[in-house]
Design a protein around this motif. Sequence first.
Motif, PDB file in Angstrom:
ATOM      1  N   VAL A 142       0.741  -1.295   0.095  1.00  0.00           N
ATOM      2  CA  VAL A 142       0.044  -0.112   0.021  1.00  0.00           C
ATOM      3  C   VAL A 142       0.941   1.190   0.158  1.00  0.00           C
ATOM      4  N   ARG A 180      -2.070  -7.761  -2.016  1.00  0.00           N
ATOM      5  CA  ARG A 180      -3.744  -7.801  -2.391  1.00  0.00           C
ATOM      6  C   ARG A 180      -4.279  -6.573  -2.159  1.00  0.00           C
ATOM      7  N   PRO A 181      -4.220  -6.048  -0.875  1.00  0.00           N
ATOM      8  CA  PRO A 181      -4.831  -4.664  -0.320  1.00  0.00           C
ATOM      9  C   PRO A 181      -4.517  -3.389  -1.493  1.00  0.00           C
ATOM     10  N   LEU A 196      -5.016  -3.659  -4.420  1.00  0.00           N
ATOM     11  CA  LEU A 196      -5.849  -3.145  -5.196  1.00  0.00           C
ATOM     12  C   LEU A 196      -6.996  -2.281  -4.659  1.00  0.00           C
ATOM     13  N   ASP A 197      -7.531  -2.182  -3.534  1.00  0.00           N
ATOM     14  CA  ASP A 197      -8.207  -1.238  -2.841  1.00  0.00           C
ATOM     15  C   ASP A 197      -8.004   0.081  -2.978  1.00  0.00           C
ATOM     16  N   GLN A 198      -6.533   0.511  -3.364  1.00  0.00           N
ATOM     17  CA  GLN A 198      -6.171   1.766  -3.382  1.00  0.00           C
ATOM     18  C   GLN A 198      -6.548   2.397  -4.902  1.00  0.00           C
ATOM     19  N   ASP A 204      -9.486   2.917  -8.037  1.00  0.00           N
ATOM     20  CA  ASP A 204     -10.826   2.848  -8.509  1.00  0.00           C
ATOM     21  C   ASP A 204     -11.103   1.577  -9.125  1.00  0.00           C
ATOM     22  N   PRO A 205     -12.451   0.793  -8.504  1.00  0.00           N
ATOM     23  CA  PRO A 205     -12.598  -0.461  -9.138  1.00  0.00           C
ATOM     24  C   PRO A 205     -12.970  -0.446 -10.368  1.00  0.00           C
TER      25      PRO A 205
END
Length: 205
Positions: A101, A161-162, A164-166, A168-169
């Motif tokens: 992150v 993997r986290p 990806l949460d950073q 825009d989906p």
Amino acid sequence: MSERYQAILLFGAPGAGKGTQGLLLGNIPGFFHMSTGDMFRTLDHNSEIGQLFDQYSARGELVPDEVTIKMWSEYVHAQTVLSLYKPKQDLLCLDGIPRTVAQAHSIKEHIDVRGIIHLVAPNPEEMVMRLQRRAIEQKRVDDAKIDVIRNRLDIYERETRPVLDQFDPNLIHEVNAIGTPAEVLGGILRVLAPIQATAHTTVPN
Ligand code: ADP
């Protein structure tokens, strides 16, 4: 910021095929592939940073964020100076970064992410088998031992993997990692061809 590099991220667990697909993509005009694993492996093993890399990678661990980002930005800059990577024409395909992150936060200052290819495999054991096969073929010490592979997969789940949460989906596209290289590449290009067609036309640089 108009100076940011337009980039796509190749994302997926170790063994998902980012390296294979990155190499294929890098041969297509308008895509410039950059793998941080390759970047680190070309270091002189006798240099301070080369030794640091050897220590971390032998355990399947990540090189510290600050060192990684600094090296990455200098490396990309060098590629532009050598005219190997042409930021005004090429989409930068990043393989292996950002992996934490903290790296995602730092790298956003340098890149404008146009899309993320998330290579997914329904069966994680397939990934382990691929890594072991590759270790033998490429004589890679980091993947030769099963406990190092497990450690790499655990670190991926916990730290990468986290990342990806950073983002825009809407930027994230899942592509099936199982299949021949041509089949997987087909899935990737279905996503990337339209992105490439609009890149460098919507952001001044
Ligand atoms: P490959 O391209 O075959 O997947 P890797 O990306 O696994 O190779 O890189 C090998 C090693 O390089 C990793 O185990 C790690 O030590 C180091 N490395 C690569 N990218 C990064 C990164 N973004 N942050 C920290 N360490 C990294």
